[in-house]
Design an enzyme around this catalytic site. Structure first.
Site, short mmCIF file in Angstrom:
data_model
loop_
_atom_site.label_atom_id
_atom_site.label_comp_id
_atom_site.label_asym_id
_atom_site.label_seq_id
_atom_site.Cartn_x
_atom_site.Cartn_y
_atom_site.Cartn_z
N HIS A 84 0.84 -1.19 0.00
CA HIS A 84 0.00 0.00 0.00
C HIS A 84 0.87 1.24 0.00
O HIS A 84 1.81 1.34 0.78
CB HIS A 84 -0.88 0.00 1.25
CG HIS A 84 -1.88 1.09 1.25
ND1 HIS A 84 -3.19 0.90 0.91
CD2 HIS A 84 -1.75 2.40 1.49
CE1 HIS A 84 -3.83 2.05 0.96
NE2 HIS A 84 -2.96 2.98 1.31
N TYR A 213 -7.91 10.58 4.65
CA TYR A 213 -7.96 11.48 5.80
C TYR A 213 -8.86 12.64 5.43
O TYR A 213 -8.55 13.38 4.49
CB TYR A 213 -6.56 12.03 6.12
CG TYR A 213 -5.55 10.99 6.50
CD1 TYR A 213 -5.63 10.32 7.73
CD2 TYR A 213 -4.48 10.67 5.66
CE1 TYR A 213 -4.68 9.37 8.09
CE2 TYR A 213 -3.52 9.73 6.02
CZ TYR A 213 -3.62 9.09 7.23
OH TYR A 213 -2.70 8.15 7.59
N PRO A 305 -2.68 6.80 17.70
CA PRO A 305 -2.74 6.01 16.45
C PRO A 305 -2.74 6.87 15.19
O PRO A 305 -2.90 6.34 14.10
CB PRO A 305 -4.05 5.24 16.59
CG PRO A 305 -4.88 6.05 17.52
CD PRO A 305 -3.96 6.80 18.42
N LYS A 309 1.99 4.06 14.21
CA LYS A 309 3.38 3.71 14.54
C LYS A 309 3.50 2.66 15.66
O LYS A 309 4.58 2.10 15.85
CB LYS A 309 4.15 4.95 15.01
CG LYS A 309 4.24 6.08 14.00
CD LYS A 309 5.20 5.75 12.89
CE LYS A 309 5.40 6.90 11.93
NZ LYS A 309 5.70 6.46 10.59
N TYR A 400 6.21 9.14 7.23
CA TYR A 400 4.94 8.44 7.25
C TYR A 400 5.13 6.93 7.23
O TYR A 400 4.47 6.18 7.94
CB TYR A 400 4.12 8.88 6.05
CG TYR A 400 2.69 8.40 6.01
CD1 TYR A 400 1.79 8.75 7.00
CD2 TYR A 400 2.24 7.60 4.95
CE1 TYR A 400 0.48 8.32 6.96
CE2 TYR A 400 0.93 7.16 4.89
CZ TYR A 400 0.07 7.52 5.90
OH TYR A 400 -1.23 7.10 5.87
#
Ligand code: APR
Length: 403
Positions: A84, A213, A305, A309, A400
């Protein structure tokens, strides 16, 4: 435990490393140790079925996958995980996607539900002859300063049992026995980010090929694929909202609204099969070593969250600690154990910093007062920079997908 005359009671069992907790941290550590012939036991409070079905995170960083590969623990995720590399932002200024495999170091995530990873790690450990005691709750760690630390344990039938080892690895999360057993003077750096999410698992295929998002005046909404049939959604809600407060219809209507489904396409609806309330909080303990007791994963530090990570840090720290323990127990080299805390904390703080930055990117105050308006304008400027500046995108991509 001591008898009436202050003598230590004899241990019921002895091993080299007592590992508390069968999450990603404990099971990665235990697998690496066993592979190198180090005797260990995993003590787990919950039952096996619970451990293997508990839905948690699902995004594995490329560095995490490399660690698991190096120890022969990545077969399942290669077989069933999905690569992904795209995230999408939806805001009042439109939407944009970032393909982070084409940015920065060009790394990708593997999407693989954490419970499947835990199940793989468990099966591998048991197949190699590893010992896991389920339904066995660690109560406290004793004599961590001495040569022979001990863990007192409550077994299913309530019987108290003592395990003795050379070292104890506290991989038992935020509310575990390792944290409860720490001496005074441990520094805890804590932040409540003041944001609450309703975490949802929907029996519905992902609606977009990206992590979504959505930044909206009504609050944040998030979309994350898990499998072809299950999707994770998040909805920002008021602190104190009970997990069951919203009907399924309200949840989907709110997701549609915040993700701007009218503008960008409908969300595939399905039954909500799991929900929980997540208060975005972070805390980090220091140091992560107390004599023979080491903290790993969530017990070392809790991370919000927002940037996925937590499980990645847990695997990274487990690998660092495993190598240090092997160096000590097979060759008498102590340096790795002496530096474990500082090395882990350096990774933890980099991840905390990025995760904190993500919270600021995705949330803003809802008020119309000058301060709220100022904050939201900064947020829009930050998103605009991410949308248009290649160097900002490269920086984002590396943080990221990295740990
Ligand atoms: N005795 C024995 N086991 C315990 C005890 C105890 N007193 N307390 C908790 N446990 C067990 C829990 O039941 C759980 O299985 O310890 C395990 C801890 O596992 P996780 O919570 O998964 O924590 P960890 O392995 O550190 O993984 C990192 O970060 O973002 C999150 O979702 C991510 O769960 C992942 C975590």
């Amino acid at each position: 435990m001591t008898d009436g005359k202050g003598r230590r009671s004899p241990a019921d069992h002895t091993t080299d490393v007592v590992v508390l907790g069968a999450g990603p941290a404990g099971l990665v550590l235990a697998n690496i140790l066993l592979d190198r012939g180090i005797d260990c036991v995993v003590l787990e409070r919950a039952g096996r079925a619970h451990v293997e079905t508990r839905a948690r995170a699902g995004f594995l960083a490329a560095g995490t996958v490399r660690i698991l590969e190096a120890h022969g623990l990545a077969d399942g995720l290669h077989r069933n995980g999905k690569l992904h590399s795209t995230c999408e932002f939806r805001t009042e200024d439109g939407r944009f996607q970032l393909d982070y495999s084409a940015l920065g170091q060009g790394e990708q995530h593997t999407v693989y539900p954490q419970q499947d990873l835990v199940s793989d790690l468990l099966n591998r450990f048991l197949a190699r002859g590893g010992q896991v005691r389920f339904a066995t709750e660690a109560v406290s760690v004793q004599d961590a300063d001495g040569e022979r630390p001990r863990v007192s344990v409550r077994e299913t039938d309530g019987r108290p049992v003592l395990w003795q080892g050379r070292y104890v690895a506290g991989c038992d999360g935020r509310h575990g026995a390792a944290r409860r057993s720490l001496p005074d003077g441990v520094v805890r750096r804590h932040r409540d980010h003041g944001v609450t999410w309703l975490g949802l698992l929907a029996e519905a295929p992902p609606s977009l090929d990206a992590v979504g998002y959505a930044v909206h005046a009504r609050g944040f909404a998030g979309h994350m694929a898990r499998t072809s049939e299950i999707t994770r959604y998040y909805l920002q809600c008021e602190r104190g909202t009970p997990a069951g407060a919203w009907s399924e219809e309200r949840i989907w209507d709110e997701l549609d609204l915040r993700m701007r489904a009218k503008e960008f396409g409908p969300l595939l609806r399905g039954r909500i099969v799991h929900r929980s309330v997540v208060a975005l909080e972070s805390d980090v303990l220091e140091p992560l070593r107390h004599g023979a007791l080491f903290l790993v994963g969530d017990s070392a530090g809790l991370i919000s969250p927002s940037a996925a990570k937590g499980a990645n840090l847990a695997v990274l720290e487990a690998d660092l600690l495993a190598r240090a323990l092997i160096d000590d127990l097979t060759a008498g080299h102590r340096e790795g154990l002496d530096t474990y805390s500082a090395r882990s904390l350096a990774h933890i703080w980099r991840a905390q910093e990025f995760s904190h930055w993500m919270i600021g990117l995705l949330h803003g105050p809802s008020g119309a007062d000058g301060e709220s308006l100022f904050h939201n304008s900064l947020r829009r400027a930050r998103l605009a920079s991410l949308r248009t500046s290649r160097s900002h995108q490269d920086w984002f991509a590396d943080h990221y997908v990295g740990v």
